[in-house]
Motif scaffolding. Structure first.
Motif, PDB file in Angstrom:
ATOM      1  N   ALA A  61       0.855  -1.181   0.000  1.00  0.00           N
ATOM      2  CA  ALA A  61       0.000   0.000   0.000  1.00  0.00           C
ATOM      3  C   ALA A  61       0.896   1.239   0.000  1.00  0.00           C
ATOM      4  O   ALA A  61       1.986   1.217   0.583  1.00  0.00           O
ATOM      5  N   PRO A  62       0.462   2.326  -0.655  1.00  0.00           N
ATOM      6  CA  PRO A  62       1.319   3.506  -0.796  1.00  0.00           C
ATOM      7  C   PRO A  62       1.794   4.089   0.528  1.00  0.00           C
ATOM      8  O   PRO A  62       2.978   4.393   0.688  1.00  0.00           O
ATOM      9  N   GLN A  63       0.881   4.252   1.489  1.00  0.00           N
ATOM     10  CA  GLN A  63       1.265   4.875   2.750  1.00  0.00           C
ATOM     11  C   GLN A  63       2.233   3.995   3.531  1.00  0.00           C
ATOM     12  O   GLN A  63       3.185   4.492   4.144  1.00  0.00           O
ATOM     13  N   ALA A  64       2.014   2.694   3.510  1.00  0.00           N
ATOM     14  CA  ALA A  64       2.932   1.770   4.187  1.00  0.00           C
ATOM     15  C   ALA A  64       4.311   1.827   3.547  1.00  0.00           C
ATOM     16  O   ALA A  64       5.337   1.758   4.241  1.00  0.00           O
ATOM     17  N   ALA A  65       4.358   1.956   2.221  1.00  0.00           N
ATOM     18  CA  ALA A  65       5.642   2.059   1.523  1.00  0.00           C
ATOM     19  C   ALA A  65       6.374   3.339   1.915  1.00  0.00           C
ATOM     20  O   ALA A  65       7.594   3.338   2.098  1.00  0.00           O
ATOM     21  N   LEU A  66       5.631   4.424   2.061  1.00  0.00           N
ATOM     22  CA  LEU A  66       6.246   5.685   2.483  1.00  0.00           C
ATOM     23  C   LEU A  66       6.802   5.591   3.899  1.00  0.00           C
ATOM     24  O   LEU A  66       7.898   6.080   4.184  1.00  0.00           O
ATOM     25  N   LEU A  67       6.032   4.971   4.792  1.00  0.00           N
ATOM     26  CA  LEU A  67       6.486   4.830   6.179  1.00  0.00           C
ATOM     27  C   LEU A  67       7.735   3.964   6.257  1.00  0.00           C
ATOM     28  O   LEU A  67       8.670   4.267   7.005  1.00  0.00           O
ATOM     29  N   GLN A  68       7.768   2.879   5.474  1.00  0.00           N
ATOM     30  CA  GLN A  68       8.966   2.035   5.474  1.00  0.00           C
ATOM     31  C   GLN A  68      10.162   2.795   4.927  1.00  0.00           C
ATOM     32  O   GLN A  68      11.267   2.717   5.461  1.00  0.00           O
ATOM     33  N   HIS A  69       9.934   3.550   3.847  1.00  0.00           N
ATOM     34  CA  HIS A  69      11.037   4.315   3.253  1.00  0.00           C
ATOM     35  C   HIS A  69      11.564   5.356   4.237  1.00  0.00           C
ATOM     36  O   HIS A  69      12.776   5.590   4.314  1.00  0.00           O
ATOM     37  N   LYS A  70      10.663   5.973   4.993  1.00  0.00           N
ATOM     38  CA  LYS A  70      11.061   7.006   5.951  1.00  0.00           C
ATOM     39  C   LYS A  70      11.950   6.425   7.051  1.00  0.00           C
ATOM     40  O   LYS A  70      12.792   7.121   7.610  1.00  0.00           O
ATOM     41  N   ARG A  71      11.777   5.149   7.345  1.00  0.00           N
ATOM     42  CA  ARG A  71      12.621   4.512   8.357  1.00  0.00           C
ATOM     43  C   ARG A  71      14.055   4.338   7.869  1.00  0.00           C
ATOM     44  O   ARG A  71      14.970   4.178   8.673  1.00  0.00           O
ATOM     45  N   HIS A  72      14.250   4.372   6.554  1.00  0.00           N
ATOM     46  CA  HIS A  72      15.573   4.150   5.979  1.00  0.00           C
ATOM     47  C   HIS A  72      16.187   5.416   5.377  1.00  0.00           C
ATOM     48  O   HIS A  72      17.403   5.522   5.295  1.00  0.00           O
ATOM     49  N   ASP A  73      15.334   6.321   4.944  1.00  0.00           N
ATOM     50  CA  ASP A  73      15.806   7.545   4.291  1.00  0.00           C
ATOM     51  C   ASP A  73      14.997   8.720   4.820  1.00  0.00           C
ATOM     52  O   ASP A  73      13.865   8.951   4.386  1.00  0.00           O
ATOM     53  N   ASP A  74      15.586   9.434   5.767  1.00  0.00           N
ATOM     54  CA  ASP A  74      14.871  10.505   6.469  1.00  0.00           C
ATOM     55  C   ASP A  74      15.765  11.736   6.556  1.00  0.00           C
ATOM     56  O   ASP A  74      16.603  11.852   7.449  1.00  0.00           O
ATOM     57  N   SER A  75      15.615  12.649   5.601  1.00  0.00           N
ATOM     58  CA  SER A  75      16.358  13.903   5.614  1.00  0.00           C
ATOM     59  C   SER A  75      15.553  14.960   4.879  1.00  0.00           C
ATOM     60  O   SER A  75      14.559  14.641   4.209  1.00  0.00           O
ATOM     61  N   PHE A  76      15.990  16.213   4.980  1.00  0.00           N
ATOM     62  CA  PHE A  76      15.245  17.269   4.298  1.00  0.00           C
ATOM     63  C   PHE A  76      15.376  17.150   2.780  1.00  0.00           C
ATOM     64  O   PHE A  76      14.540  17.681   2.041  1.00  0.00           O
ATOM     65  N   PHE A  81      12.615  16.752  -2.251  1.00  0.00           N
ATOM     66  CA  PHE A  81      12.712  16.210  -3.608  1.00  0.00           C
ATOM     67  C   PHE A  81      12.155  14.796  -3.756  1.00  0.00           C
ATOM     68  O   PHE A  81      12.026  14.302  -4.875  1.00  0.00           O
ATOM     69  N   GLY A  82      11.840  14.136  -2.662  1.00  0.00           N
ATOM     70  CA  GLY A  82      11.481  12.723  -2.709  1.00  0.00           C
ATOM     71  C   GLY A  82      10.048  12.465  -3.122  1.00  0.00           C
ATOM     72  O   GLY A  82       9.104  13.025  -2.557  1.00  0.00           O
ATOM     73  N   GLY A  83       9.885  11.599  -4.115  1.00  0.00           N
ATOM     74  CA  GLY A  83       8.568  11.143  -4.536  1.00  0.00           C
ATOM     75  C   GLY A  83       8.532   9.622  -4.579  1.00  0.00           C
ATOM     76  O   GLY A  83       9.546   8.953  -4.363  1.00  0.00           O
ATOM     77  N   GLN A  84       7.365   9.069  -4.839  1.00  0.00           N
ATOM     78  CA  GLN A  84       7.191   7.620  -4.836  1.00  0.00           C
ATOM     79  C   GLN A  84       6.421   7.167  -6.072  1.00  0.00           C
ATOM     80  O   GLN A  84       5.399   7.759  -6.429  1.00  0.00           O
ATOM     81  N   LEU A  85       6.940   6.115  -6.719  1.00  0.00           N
ATOM     82  CA  LEU A  85       6.288   5.495  -7.867  1.00  0.00           C
ATOM     83  C   LEU A  85       5.600   4.205  -7.438  1.00  0.00           C
ATOM     84  O   LEU A  85       6.102   3.491  -6.568  1.00  0.00           O
ATOM     85  N   GLN A  86       4.463   3.924  -8.045  1.00  0.00           N
ATOM     86  CA  GLN A  86       3.758   2.673  -7.804  1.00  0.00           C
ATOM     87  C   GLN A  86       3.661   1.888  -9.106  1.00  0.00           C
ATOM     88  O   GLN A  86       3.246   2.417 -10.130  1.00  0.00           O
ATOM     89  N   SER A  87       4.054   0.625  -9.058  1.00  0.00           N
ATOM     90  CA  SER A  87       3.910  -0.294 -10.185  1.00  0.00           C
ATOM     91  C   SER A  87       2.856  -1.327  -9.808  1.00  0.00           C
ATOM     92  O   SER A  87       3.006  -2.037  -8.816  1.00  0.00           O
ATOM     93  N   LYS A  88       1.791  -1.395 -10.589  1.00  0.00           N
ATOM     94  CA  LYS A  88       0.656  -2.266 -10.269  1.00  0.00           C
ATOM     95  C   LYS A  88       0.458  -3.307 -11.365  1.00  0.00           C
ATOM     96  O   LYS A  88       0.392  -2.970 -12.553  1.00  0.00           O
ATOM     97  N   VAL A  89       0.372  -4.566 -10.959  1.00  0.00           N
ATOM     98  CA  VAL A  89       0.097  -5.669 -11.872  1.00  0.00           C
ATOM     99  C   VAL A  89      -1.159  -6.385 -11.382  1.00  0.00           C
ATOM    100  O   VAL A  89      -1.279  -6.687 -10.195  1.00  0.00           O
ATOM    101  N   THR A  90      -2.099  -6.636 -12.289  1.00  0.00           N
ATOM    102  CA  THR A  90      -3.343  -7.322 -11.941  1.00  0.00           C
ATOM    103  C   THR A  90      -3.419  -8.652 -12.676  1.00  0.00           C
ATOM    104  O   THR A  90      -3.242  -8.699 -13.902  1.00  0.00           O
ATOM    105  N   CYS A  91      -3.670  -9.713 -11.931  1.00  0.00           N
ATOM    106  CA  CYS A  91      -3.752 -11.052 -12.514  1.00  0.00           C
ATOM    107  C   CYS A  91      -5.000 -11.163 -13.393  1.00  0.00           C
ATOM    108  O   CYS A  91      -6.109 -10.820 -12.951  1.00  0.00           O
TER     109      CYS A  91
END
Length: 266
Positions: A61-76, A81-91
């Motif tokens: 989920a997008p928000q969970a991905a942001l929270l995980q990323h913030k735990r590893h990369d947290d600076s001004f 400048f930081g954005g997030q891309l989502q790649s979605k595949v549907t069976c």
């Protein structure tokens, strides 16, 4: 002042035997690679991350991905400048979807080879265009030829768009695409390219700077066009002059576009 000794570190990189990043400051360098290196360097010096491990499966989920990323990369740097891309595949068999996420400080956009004139929205549409892929569904184990869709799940306050003008052929030779790419000075709307409008309440951007590249990668020259208040200025090495006709900024030398979110006072 530079953070955490960055100024002295950059000076050390100019010394003999230093890593070949910014050390070759008299040689021709790619501006986008240089910008990415500097942003990464400052980010690493200021990173307040509390973890250096990732969950093996990753968030779905997008928000969970942001929270995980913030735990590893947290600076001004990431805040600006930081954005997030989502790649979605549907069976195509069970209709269940799988999402993966990636993070960016700039978007590199391909320029079509067969166009003399194009515009930034065509490049963004090409960047987010769906593609057909063979995919092994983790839910039902079916292998299907399905659609993969790329979108932006988080827009950054400062949006950097890199126009990929240089290509390398199978011989290693570089060529430059000099197509004219049109772009708006105000109200660049990102609505068609985002995942969720509710998580990106402000989706319009105004241009505040352009990095220009004239010539070739091996023998070119970089300049910048920068907006200050309501005036535009041309920065050519140490020479700064007013731009009397802002429309001249729309040229085939435009290489990187710098936009700020409209709610930012710049």
């Amino acid at each position: 002042p530079f953070p955490l000794g960055l100024e002295s570190d950059l000076e050390n990189e100019k010394k003999p035997g230093a890593p070949k990043h910014l050390a070759e400051y008299n040689a021709q360098q790619d501006a986008h690679e240089g910008l990415t290196y500097v942003l990464d360097y400052i980010h690493e010096g200021l990173n307040k991350a509390v973890s250096n491990t990732y969950h093996a499966d990753g968030p779905n989920a997008p928000q969970a991905a942001l929270l995980q990323h913030k735990r590893h990369d947290d600076s001004f740097i990431w805040d600006l400048f930081g954005g997030q891309l989502q790649s979605k595949v549907t069976c195509s068999s069970c209709q269940k979807s799988s999402m993966t996420y990636d993070h960016f400080t700039s978007l590199s956009l391909e320029i079509p080879n067969n166009r003399d004139v194009t515009d930034i929205h065509e490049l963004l549409k090409l960047f987010t265009k769906s593609e057909r892929v063979d995919w092994n569904c983790p839910s039902c184990s079916a292998v299907s030829h399905t659609e993969k869709k790329l979108s932006i799940s988080k827009l950054p306050p400062i949006l950097i768009l890199h126009l990929k003008r240089f290509r390398q052929d199978f011989t290693g030779a570089l060529s430059k695409n000099s197509s004219l790419v049109g772009f708006p000075f105000t109200n660049l709307t990102m609505d068609p390219y985002i995942t969720h409008k509710t998580s990106n309440p402000v989706r319009s951007y105004n241009l505040y700077a352009v990095c220009n590249q004239s010539g070739t990668l091996s023998g070119g020259h970089y300049t910048a066009s920068v907006r200050k208040d309501n005036s535009w200025w041309q920065c050519n090495d140490s020479l700064v002059t007013p731009i009397t006709n802002p429309q001249s900024i729309l040229s085939s030398n435009a290489y990187m576009l710098f936009y700020h979110r409209k709610d930012l006072n710049m």
